[in-house]
Design an enzyme around this catalytic site. Structure first.
Site, PDB file in Angstrom:
ATOM      1  N   GLY A 187       0.843  -1.191   0.000  1.00  0.00           N
ATOM      2  CA  GLY A 187       0.000   0.000   0.000  1.00  0.00           C
ATOM      3  C   GLY A 187       0.879   1.241   0.000  1.00  0.00           C
ATOM      4  O   GLY A 187       1.725   1.402   0.869  1.00  0.00           O
ATOM      5  N   SER A 188       0.724   2.127  -0.958  1.00  0.00           N
ATOM      6  CA  SER A 188       1.709   3.186  -1.124  1.00  0.00           C
ATOM      7  C   SER A 188       1.203   4.252  -2.087  1.00  0.00           C
ATOM      8  O   SER A 188       0.011   4.340  -2.375  1.00  0.00           O
ATOM      9  CB  SER A 188       3.020   2.588  -1.638  1.00  0.00           C
ATOM     10  OG  SER A 188       2.752   1.734  -2.748  1.00  0.00           O
TER      11      SER A 188
END
Length: 231
Positions: A187-188
């Site tokens: 997640g980024s």
């Protein structure tokens, strides 16, 4: 042998240790408790899904900038590029792409050109969907010059869950649009900085596909004129 090579190709190498670990723990859990084993195998399947590394049909043109990541285009605004790249106080157009844990996290080169500079900046781990993540979070910044002489920046940003940025580039590398160059776990966000007055072909809220979605066109060509290459 080719079948095994193809199997490993569709999973990014960063996932091998995680998948092996999840699978081992799952077998151990299953030997004690069937339900726990099922949970473990589901987690293993999700891990395989997260580290998937699919081919994409990349539009080929020296004028194009394509999305370096899958995700939602969360913001488009004028902003200063990362100061560590030494570009001064000239604002650029920043296109921010937010990746959730279900997106492909393999990152791709946005344009044909040469890598001029790279800089890793340790930082915090705010939610990557927040605007301040571009400034304060851990990041890997890359400056490149396209074959058309345009300087663009792309930045891998760690998020609340993501705690590892992988970038395989080196200064001086000659790169091609759509080539894989790294991954962010889990997640980024990826920011792309473009010169002001660049003709954008995306809008806020749009879903982007890494290696396929055209973010900008320096030559303002029609999509029908582009050639595509599987990578």
């Amino acid at each position: 042998m080719k079948q095994y090579n193809d199997l490993f190709k569709i999973i990014h190498r960063e996932g091998y240790i995680f998948i092996a670990s999840f699978a081992l723990v799952s077998f151990l859990l299953a030997s004690f408790n069937e339900k726990l084993g099922c949970i473990g195998f589901i987690a293993t399947a999700w891990c395989i899904y997260f580290f998937r590394n699919p081919d994409r049909f990349v539009p080929i043109s020296d004028d194009l900038v394509i999305s370096p990541a899958d995700g939602i285009i969360q913001e488009i605004k004028e902003a200063l590029p990362p100061p560590e790249l030494g570009l001064g106080d000239v604002e650029m157009i920043r296109v921010s792409i937010f990746l959730n844990i279900f997106n492909v996290h393999v990152n791709r080169i946005p344009a044909n050109g040469k890598i001029l500079a790279l800089h890793y900046n340790p930082g915090k781990f705010f939610n990557a969907s927040l605007d301040k993540a571009s400034i304060y979070n851990e990041r890997q910044s890359v400056l490149m010059e396209t074959d058309q002489g345009q300087k663009i920046v792309f930045v891998q940003i760690a998020g609340l869950i993501a705690r590892r940025i992988v970038c395989d580039l080196e200064e001086g590398n000659e790169v091609k649009t759509g080539e894989r160059y790294g991954i962010i776990r889990f997640g980024s966000r990826v920011d792309v900085y473009l010169p002001l007055k660049t003709a954008l072909l995306v809008s806020k809220g749009q879903t982007a596909i890494g290696g396929e979605t055209i973010i900008a066109d320096f030559g303002r060509k029609k999509t029908a004129e582009f050639k595509f290459e599987r990578k």
